[in-house]
Scaffold this motif. Structure first.
Motif, short mmCIF file in Angstrom:
data_model
loop_
_atom_site.label_atom_id
_atom_site.label_comp_id
_atom_site.label_asym_id
_atom_site.label_seq_id
_atom_site.Cartn_x
_atom_site.Cartn_y
_atom_site.Cartn_z
N UNK B 61 34.43 -19.02 21.96
CA UNK B 61 34.60 -19.31 23.38
C UNK B 61 33.26 -19.81 23.92
N UNK B 62 33.32 -20.78 24.81
CA UNK B 62 32.06 -21.25 25.42
C UNK B 62 32.16 -21.07 26.92
N UNK B 63 31.15 -20.40 27.47
CA UNK B 63 31.06 -20.32 28.94
C UNK B 63 29.93 -21.24 29.36
N UNK B 64 30.26 -22.23 30.18
CA UNK B 64 29.34 -23.34 30.40
C UNK B 64 29.04 -23.54 31.88
N UNK B 65 27.77 -23.53 32.21
CA UNK B 65 27.37 -23.85 33.59
C UNK B 65 27.19 -25.36 33.70
N UNK B 66 27.46 -25.91 34.86
CA UNK B 66 27.34 -27.36 34.99
C UNK B 66 25.90 -27.81 35.22
N UNK B 67 25.15 -26.99 35.96
CA UNK B 67 23.78 -27.41 36.29
C UNK B 67 22.79 -26.88 35.29
N UNK B 68 22.43 -27.73 34.35
CA UNK B 68 21.48 -27.34 33.31
C UNK B 68 20.35 -28.34 33.26
N UNK B 69 19.17 -27.89 32.81
CA UNK B 69 18.08 -28.84 32.67
C UNK B 69 18.28 -29.74 31.46
N UNK B 70 17.53 -30.81 31.40
CA UNK B 70 17.53 -31.81 30.32
C UNK B 70 18.88 -32.52 30.23
N UNK B 95 30.31 -22.05 37.25
CA UNK B 95 29.20 -22.68 37.94
C UNK B 95 29.25 -22.32 39.43
N UNK B 96 28.13 -22.60 40.11
CA UNK B 96 28.11 -22.26 41.55
C UNK B 96 28.78 -23.32 42.40
N UNK B 97 29.00 -24.50 41.86
CA UNK B 97 29.57 -25.58 42.67
C UNK B 97 31.02 -25.32 43.04
N UNK B 98 31.35 -25.64 44.27
CA UNK B 98 32.71 -25.46 44.77
C UNK B 98 33.35 -26.82 45.08
N UNK B 99 32.67 -27.89 44.65
CA UNK B 99 33.13 -29.20 45.14
C UNK B 99 34.35 -29.68 44.37
N UNK B 100 35.25 -30.27 45.12
CA UNK B 100 36.50 -30.80 44.56
C UNK B 100 36.20 -31.78 43.44
N UNK B 101 35.14 -32.53 43.63
CA UNK B 101 34.79 -33.56 42.65
C UNK B 101 34.46 -32.93 41.31
N UNK B 102 33.62 -31.90 41.38
CA UNK B 102 33.23 -31.24 40.12
C UNK B 102 34.42 -30.61 39.42
N UNK B 103 35.28 -29.99 40.24
CA UNK B 103 36.43 -29.30 39.65
C UNK B 103 37.33 -30.30 38.94
N UNK B 104 37.67 -31.37 39.68
CA UNK B 104 38.59 -32.36 39.10
C UNK B 104 37.99 -33.00 37.85
N UNK B 105 36.71 -33.33 37.98
CA UNK B 105 36.02 -33.99 36.88
C UNK B 105 36.04 -33.14 35.61
#
Lengths: 512, 147
Positions: B61-70, B95-105
């Motif tokens: 299983x991978x738990x992945x945050x969207x905002x990462x460096x590099x 991730x901390x983002x709540x934006x529709x864009x991020x979710x859909x993407x």
């Protein structure tokens, strides 16, 4: 015949009348004196007549007078000769005179005949006086009319003078041109605006005032003028004497003569450079303000959003600390941790509210028709702790309005949760009602909670304003400010009426 | 059958969040092993078993945050789901983002699910419990057959 004439004064054939018959002296001298008298009178009369004619030079039918004078004189002469015949029997001369008299007399008759009808037409003094009276009164009437006309003319003149003064005192350029675009009049305003004096410019073509690249404007204008059409005010550029151009607002109207023919056009030009500049400055300033507003809102959004991350850390770990080490720490440490946890929690609420507040302006979803009954129902369902408080919420037949669903829900939610939060010891009853007033709906949310002093009624709608400390009642002080921003954005108003310990009623209006 | 230890790869650069996730999974009844990497490159290296990750186990299983460096989480997600060998691994975006864009993407890139990190700790525990209940207990993971 010839004998008659050659022996005109020959007395050899006839006796003197004294010697012809038995004349008494008396009888004879009566003839002689009467004949002399008659001759005298008949000589005097023509002289009088002549005097009359010469003095009154405009006597009509003067030749009649001459004829009259003629036959009277001639007749008189005949009588003289009759007297003379008593001594000198000039019977032939007498015949001649008598013949002449007859001729002149009949000539007079013949001359008189055609004249009589004309003479009849001649007016008697009475008639003339009557005529004069009539003529006089007619003249008086005409005079009166003339007087009135004079007054009118004077008034018209005065008006003209005033109009001329108006034209001349105007700061707008008022120019008259003929159908060949030649300038015919030029007012003070034109001198000031364009720089040419009237003397310099009258007689020149109006194209002198038009920048070379806009010359076809004049063609267009004259075409429109000639067709009698109205010309709407338009903006363009015009040329000054010194060669500079300026922005002008121009109005052109055709000029008609009294018969309605178009004989030229009037042009009113106004220098609007300043105006344009001001408009430009204003719209630039507004752009800046709009931009600034947008930046501020972006800032508010970003700030609240980005603040949440580190805040989450603080809140989460203070709580974790509390959870894991509560038993391992002393009372003071626990107290400190509790303060931190509380602080972090309040900060989170504050930032959430700030985020909501900053989002209100940005949210521009299309307004839709909403049933307020459904909205209130949903809001109540979403409030999890309602059942515990035992509150009774009454709402009946709330209307449908055009609004934004999320924002309207937020208003109801804030007001209802406030009512619940600030309830008193008695069982809380909340009445929600709506009334139609002219072109808006007036909503009222009434509670029987703790109320507040009416003097605070305006303050509570301000950002962060609270009437109670956080110890007594939790909250960020933003709920009502958010309601106010939402309602005002939708064109309504919000206010409150309250009495301490009795309860409060919050009113807001929405356009119907 | 011996109880399998579920291998979880946590791709998260925020140490605080790492701590919380670790704490949450410690409370789980199901045995699990969490490895944390702090950036996208490391994540892919790990998954491909490159370099120092050569001998390590493939995560279940991978738990992945969207905002990462590099390289950010979106890149990692794309890498995983376009790789034949890796695209079967369930990826939970957290991730901390709540934006529709991020979710859909994220869903478009075939993320298996998307979770917004809650602000409240209690909420966080609840979410972690549900992840545990669902992904570690209820569902059958692709690696099931490889037991």
């Amino acid at each position: 015949m010839w004998e008659l004439i050659s022996k005109l004064f020959d007395t050899s054939d006839f006796p003197a009348r004294w010697h012809c018959g038995h004349w008494t002296s008396l009888h004879g001298w009566i003839h002689i004196i009467s004949d002399f008298a008659i001759w005298g009178a008949y000589a005097a009369i023509p002289i009088i007549l002549y005097y009359f004619i010469s003095k009154k030079r405009d006597v009509p039918f003067s030749f009649i007078f001459i004829l009259f004078g003629g036959f009277i004189l001639s007749c008189g002469t005949g009588h003289l000769v009759e007297a003379i015949i008593f001594w000198h029997p000039w019977y032939r001369f007498s015949a001649l005179i008598k013949f002449a008299t007859a001729v002149i007399s009949w000539a007079t008759i013949f001359a008189l005949i055609p004249v009589i009808p004309k003479a009849l037409e001649l007016k008697s003094p009475l008639e003339l006086e009557k005529i004069v009276k009539e003529r006089t009164s007619e003249l008086e009437r005409i005079n009166e009319n003339l007087a009135i006309e004079v007054v009118q003319r004077k008034e018209a003149e005065e008006e003209q003078v005033q109009l001329a003064a108006l034209v001349n005192s105007s700061y707008d350029a008022i120019i008259r041109k003929d159908l060949n675009s030649v300038i015919q009049s030029w007012n003070y305003g034109a001198e000031k605006i364009f720089g040419y004096t009237a003397k310099e410019i009258i007689g020149k073509s109006i194209t002198v005032l038009i920048p070379p690249d806009l010359l076809n404007e004049e063609v267009d204008i004259m075409r429109k003028v000639k067709s009698g059409g109205p010309i709407e005010t338009f903006e363009s550029k015009r040329l000054r004497k010194d060669g500079s151009t300026f922005d002008a607002s121009i109005t052109i109207s055709p000029i008609n003569d009294t018969n309605g023919n178009i004989i030229g056009a009037s042009k009113i030009a106004r220098d609007i450079t300043k105006q344009k500049q001001m408009k430009k400055d204003l719209s630039e300033a507004m752009e800046k303000v709009k931009q600034s507003n947008q930046e501020l809102e972006m800032f508010a959004y970003v700030a609240s959003h980005d603040l949440q991350e580190p805040l989450r850390m603080v809140a989460s770990f203070t709580k974790l600390l509390e959870e894991k080490y509560k038993d391992k720490l002393d009372e003071k440490a626990n107290k400190y941790i509790a303060f931190s946890v509380n602080g972090a929690k309040r900060m989170q609420e504050l930032i959430n509210s700030l985020l909501d507040y900053s989002r209100i302006q940005r949210a521009d979803t299309e307004p839709e028709e909403l049933d307020c009954n459904e909205i209130v129902n949903e809001v109540i369902l979403n409030m999890s702790n309602i059942k515990e408080t035992g509150v009774k919420i009454n709402y009946l037949e709330l209307p449908k309005v055009y609004s934004n669903k999320i924002q309207l829900s937020q208003v109801f939610q804030n007001l209802i949760s406030n009512a619940i939060k600030y309830r008193s010891s008695r069982p809380l009853v909340i009445d929600i009602s709506a009334k139609k007033e002219k072109d808006k709906w007036l909503f009222a949310i009434k509670d029987n909670g703790i109320g507040f002093d009416q003097e605070h009624a305006e303050r509570i709608f301000e950002l962060f304003e609270r009437l109670h400390s956080t110890k007594s009642y939790e909250g960020t002080g933003m709920g009502l400010a958010i309601c106010k921003k939402i309602i005002e954005k939708q064109g309504g108003g919000i206010w409150a009426e309250s009495e301490a310990d009795k309860g409060s009623t919050f009113y807001f209006t929405l356009p119907a | 059958m011996k109880e399998k230890i579920i291998e979880i790869l946590l791709v998260e650069d925020n140490d605080g969040d790492v701590e919380l996730v670790l704490e949450a999974f410690k409370r789980s009844k199901i045995k699990n092993n969490i490895t944390n990497v702090g950036n996208g490159i490391e994540a892919i290296s790990y998954l491909r078993k490159e370099g120092k990750y050569k001998d390590l186990n493939r995560p279940d299983l991978v738990i992945l945050d969207l905002n990462l460096p590099i390289k950010d989480g979106r890149w990692v997600l794309t890498q995983i789901k376009s790789n034949e060998d890796l695209n079967d691994i369930p990826v939970i975006i957290m991730t901390s983002s709540n934006s529709q864009k991020d979710i859909l993407n994220s869903y478009k890139l075939n993320a298996n699910c998307y979770i917004t990190k809650p602000l409240d700790l209690e909420e966080f525990w609840k979410i972690m419990s549900s992840i545990e209940a669902f992904w570690l207990s209820t569902v059958k993971l692709p690696s099931y057959s490889q037991q």
